[in-house]
Design a protein around this motif. Structure first.
Motif, PDB file in Angstrom:
ATOM      1  N   GLN A   1      -7.430   8.046  -5.564  1.00 15.89           N
ATOM      2  CA  GLN A   1      -7.585   6.786  -4.844  1.00 15.89           C
ATOM      3  C   GLN A   1      -8.825   6.770  -3.970  1.00 15.89           C
ATOM      4  O   GLN A   1      -9.525   5.771  -3.887  1.00 15.89           O
TER       5      GLN A   1
ATOM      6  N   ASN B   1      -0.555  -1.671 -15.419  1.00 16.78           N
ATOM      7  CA  ASN B   1      -1.565  -2.507 -14.778  1.00 16.78           C
ATOM      8  C   ASN B   1      -0.979  -3.270 -13.591  1.00 16.78           C
ATOM      9  O   ASN B   1      -1.539  -3.312 -12.502  1.00 16.78           O
TER      10      ASN B   1
ATOM     11  N   ALA C   1      -0.018  -0.817 -10.733  1.00 20.62           N
ATOM     12  CA  ALA C   1      -1.199  -0.334 -10.017  1.00 20.62           C
ATOM     13  C   ALA C   1      -1.702  -1.415  -9.058  1.00 20.62           C
ATOM     14  O   ALA C   1      -2.019  -1.140  -7.903  1.00 20.62           O
TER      15      ALA C   1
ATOM     16  N   ARG D   1      -2.956   1.016  -6.209  1.00 24.70           N
ATOM     17  CA  ARG D   1      -3.485   2.303  -6.656  1.00 24.70           C
ATOM     18  C   ARG D   1      -4.450   2.056  -7.803  1.00 24.70           C
ATOM     19  O   ARG D   1      -4.437   0.987  -8.415  1.00 24.70           O
ATOM     20  N   SER D   2      -5.226   3.078  -8.150  1.00 23.35           N
ATOM     21  CA  SER D   2      -6.105   2.899  -9.298  1.00 23.35           C
ATOM     22  C   SER D   2      -5.248   2.952 -10.557  1.00 23.35           C
ATOM     23  O   SER D   2      -4.269   3.695 -10.631  1.00 23.35           O
ATOM     24  N   VAL D   3      -5.629   2.150 -11.523  1.00 25.23           N
ATOM     25  CA  VAL D   3      -4.796   2.004 -12.712  1.00 25.23           C
ATOM     26  C   VAL D   3      -4.723   3.315 -13.490  1.00 25.23           C
ATOM     27  O   VAL D   3      -3.664   3.708 -13.988  1.00 25.23           O
TER      28      VAL D   3
ATOM     29  N   GLU E   1      -5.098   6.392 -12.273  1.00 23.42           N
ATOM     30  CA  GLU E   1      -4.312   7.364 -11.511  1.00 23.42           C
ATOM     31  C   GLU E   1      -2.822   7.144 -11.772  1.00 23.42           C
ATOM     32  O   GLU E   1      -2.060   8.070 -12.042  1.00 23.42           O
ATOM     33  N   LEU E   2      -2.418   5.868 -11.714  1.00 21.61           N
ATOM     34  CA  LEU E   2      -1.003   5.577 -11.939  1.00 21.61           C
ATOM     35  C   LEU E   2      -0.613   5.919 -13.374  1.00 21.61           C
ATOM     36  O   LEU E   2       0.399   6.570 -13.622  1.00 21.61           O
TER      37      LEU E   2
ATOM     38  N   ALA F   1       1.660   6.521  -5.833  1.00 16.59           N
ATOM     39  CA  ALA F   1       2.004   5.109  -5.932  1.00 16.59           C
ATOM     40  C   ALA F   1       3.472   4.988  -5.564  1.00 16.59           C
ATOM     41  O   ALA F   1       4.336   5.469  -6.280  1.00 16.59           O
TER      42      ALA F   1
ATOM     43  N   TYR G   1       6.129   3.326  -5.865  1.00 17.92           N
ATOM     44  CA  TYR G   1       6.755   2.215  -6.582  1.00 17.92           C
ATOM     45  C   TYR G   1       8.267   2.221  -6.387  1.00 17.92           C
ATOM     46  O   TYR G   1       8.868   3.241  -6.092  1.00 17.92           O
TER      47      TYR G   1
END
Ligand code: ADP
Ligand code: ZN
Ligand code: ZN
Length: 699
Positions: free
Chosen positions: A15, A85, A88, A93-95, A97-98, A283, A285
């Motif tokens: 990130q 997508n 993220a 978060r960066s796509v 990375e996730l 992330a 989530y």
């Protein structure tokens, strides 16, 4: 020579690099979106996924070449990419990375040939997708459904009918009402239609039990599980079986919500209210929320099951955004346990303050033992006592690295910090004044176990059989299974433990459940504490009287200093809806979720000033940004345990009445924080790290 093709790759970039979206690369040959690749990034090679959408890098921009593609692996589907997508974007978060964090780590280590080999082996072991010979014919006798179960299944069937937009379904069923049977039947239906089903449970401990029930019902079908307790190789195998469409059923914990399941027809989220569905790092989530999104995306039925739904889900059902199916009766018609409140104020002082277990509760436990029945006593604190104390000088067993006490564990005579892990032998004398007489204050499960053993008698002149289940007693592999087995076999009179034992287990002989000290949650600064306590007590109570023959005698005992608290009144009548309504009314007045939307910005530093300074600078930067008037940024405050392992932790709440407005603000604001962080020049002002938590559960 033909122009190399240009494509987008979601790369595994942390990130802090500020690389949020996919990057552009070239390739000699076409690569389908969803293909796993290795690409150069800076001076390293990193893993990535070819991402849907055309590269929009300027035509004259020199791009680097994809190094290697894992073509043996069928590409990840468009739906999967879209889910990642969305996640993220939503969790900031960066796509890449996730994407890489939810794929099995082994995928990064294997080359194409090795992967091809694994896939071939798996095909050999499991055969073709969906072609399990005679799978559905050898099912043993099915229980006949209760009226409510039958009605619920009929609705699920209608709601999930092809062509209609399937809404999310909230299955609100009291403990013991047979929710699992509904999951099994709904899964059978999906499988019969050639689909795959994904079943999520909150706790890794509950997966073996669930797996056994599904395996029994679906003999001949392929069932895999996905959770953090698997070895990397096992996890890859399960993941591949799901991705290749070979596994019919995928059972797992929160991370399984991101499994690649090409023929997904059903997602079950059992105990949907459980906080374990929220990821607590990277992330952050919510697997429950992602399941709902995924169901919409893929047209799969989503079944959220709970006796005590999260207020978020309950409210959506009220508003008609979710369909609600209710199971109000236990299988066999047994009653829910009667609530017995022990008013601790009425006990003589000598008993009240110091006794962990009040005389009436001891007597009730003794009666159950004499009648050959089991009891469950829980206390949410492991160890012997939360702190050691010297009465002479006032010394307490603090942790030198954390703002927390070190817990006294009597069995191995250690003082252990549950935050940083520091463990030392108990000092013989007070480290401050040399007093020989240092004593435990308060109680944990070890002490409760010891006290119960002293107070209770077993049958036929033998001592009472007390078992303790908590994170300490189950550290060794297989220990939990063995202990649960003893309870099921009737070799235990009283089961003592932390909230670990209150979840999910289908104990048949327990008729009394007792909460020793639940009051602390009543006045917590966390607005979700009452919701969690209510769910915990309902769920714990649900462990009693699961056998209908004994249900009428089953009791939930609660020791409390506040017997007239509204929460206990609602609990007495098992009226979750009344409780939910009153909680939501309070939340609405206070402007709390689900009536507002929250994000928590956290910072960690060597000093509290540095952490606070960063958050304040971030708030000032935010105040200058577009959309600043749509959010409210609160002053930074220390986290619950502010210092852990010599790191100070501060947090700052951001609130908005609109989820969209909050999202828009965060998307502009957070990328700026890398610069805010770098702007701290003096070493003393630097922070170690920062992170944002969207829809935080613990405030
Ligand atoms: P819940 O998840 O709602 O707490 P369970 O699904 O664990 O409840 O069901 C409680 C018990 O009732 C289980 O032992 C289960 O096997 C049994 N059961 C469920 N449905 C039926 C049924 N239709 N007939 C007989 N027993 C059932
Ligand atoms: Zn002392
Ligand atoms: Zn510590």
């Amino acid at each position: 020579m033909a122009e190399p093709l240009r494509l987008r790759v979601a790369v595994e970039a942390p990130q802090h690099t500020g690389l949020a979206g996919p990057l552009d690369y070239t390739s000699e040959y076409p690569l389908a979106p969803g293909t796993l690749v290795r690409v150069p990034l800076g001076r390293r090679d990193v893993a990535g996924v070819v991402w849907p959408g055309a590269s929009n890098a300027a035509a004259d921009m020199a791009l680097r070449d994809v190094r290697e593609a894992l073509t043996a692996l069928p590409p990840l589907g468009a739906h999967w990419c879209e889910l990642v997508n969305f996640a993220a974007g939503y969790y900031q978060r960066s796509v890449g990375e996730l994407a890489l964090s939810v794929l099995p780590s082994e995928l990064r280590k294997l080359d194409d040939a090795q992967l091809a080999n694994r896939i071939k082996k798996l095909h050999r072991a499991l055969g073709d997708p969906g072609a399990a010979p005679g799978a559905d014919t050898q099912v043993s006798e099915l229980p006949s459904l209760s009226e409510q179960q039958a009605a619920a299944l009929k609705s699920i069937d209608t709601l999930g009918a092809k062509g209609s937009a399937t809404p999310t379904i909230l299955l609100q069923g009291v403990t013991g009402s047979g929710k699992t049977e509904i999951y099994l039947r709904a899964a059978a239906q999906a499988l019969a239609e050639g689909q795959q089903a994904l079943v999520l449970v909150p706790e890794i401990n509950l997966t073996p039990q669930l797996e056994a029930r599904f395996a029994e019902r679906f003999a001949g079908r392929h069932i895999v599980s996905l959770h953090s307790g698997l070895t990397p190789a096992q996890r890859l195998r399960s993941w591949l079986a799901a991705h290749l469409g070979l596994a019919d059923l995928v059972l797992g914990t929160r991370l399984a919500v991101f499994a690649s399941v090409p023929r997904l027809g059903l997602i079950v989220v059992d105990e949907e209210h459980d906080p374990s569905y929220k990821q607590q790092e990277g992330a952050r989530y919510s697997a429950r929320d992602m399941a709902v999104y995924r169901g919409k995306l893929e047209g799969a039925t989503v079944l959220l099951g709970s006796a005590t739904p999260s207020l978020e889900s309950w409210q959506r059902a009220e508003q008609g955004r979710y369909a609600r199916l209710a199971l109000t009766q236990r299988i066999g018609g047994g009653a829910l346990p009667a609530l017995r409140l022990v008013d601790m104020n009425l006990l003589p002082r000598s008993q009240g303050m110091n006794a962990s277990i009040s005389p009436p509760l001891v007597a009730a436990l003794q009666r159950r033992i004499d009648a050959g029945e089991q009891s469950l006593v829980f206390l949410n604190r492991r160890g012997y006592a939360p702190v050691l104390h010297c009465a002479d000088c006032g010394w307490k067993s603090g942790c030198p690295h954390c703002s927390a006490w070190r817990v006294f564990h009597k069995l191995d005579r250690t003082l252990r910090c549950h935050h940083c892990g520091l463990s030392e032998p108990v000092p013989r004398t007070c480290p401050e004044c040399g007093n020989l007489d240092i004593a435990p204050l308060g109680r944990g499960t070890e002490r409760l176990e010891e006290q119960l053993a002293e107070l209770l008698r077993g049958t036929a002149g033998k001592p009472a059989r007390i078992a303790r289940i908590d994170a300490d007693s189950t550290r060794l592999k297989g220990a939990l299974e063995a202990q649960l087995g003893a309870v099921h076999a009737g070799d235990v009179d009283v089961l003592v433990g932390t909230q670990m034992i209150t979840k999910g287990h289908d104990f048949r002989r327990i008729t009394l459940v007792a909460a020793v000290n639940p009051d602390t949650s009543l006045f917590s600064s966390d607005f979700r504490a009452p919701e969690r306590l209510f769910a915990l007590l309902m769920q714990a109570g649900g462990r009693a009287g699961r056998d209908a023959a004994q249900a009428a005698r089953s009791e939930l005992w609660v020791q409390t200093w506040h017997p007239r608290h509204a929460l206990y009144t609602a609990l007495r009548s098992h009226d979750f809806d009344a409780f939910a309504k009153s909680q939501l009314a309070e939340r609405e007045m206070a402007g709390l979720p689900p009536y507002s939307h929250l994000a928590m910005l956290r910072a960690e530093a060597r000093s509290a000033e540095a952490a606070r300074g960063f958050l304040q600078a971030a708030a000032e930067r935010g105040a200058e940004m577009a959309g600043a008037d749509t959010v409210m940024v609160y002053p930074p405050v220390p986290t619950g345990v502010a210092r852990v392992a010599n790191v100070e932790r501060m947090q700052m709440l951001v609130e908005s009445p609109s989820r969209m407005a909050l999202q828009r603000f965060l998307a502009l604001w957070l990328p700026e924080l890398h610069a805010v962080r770098r702007a701290a020049k003096a070493p003393g002002q630097r922070i170690l790290r920062w992170a944002v938590d969207i829809d935080p559960l613990a405030i």
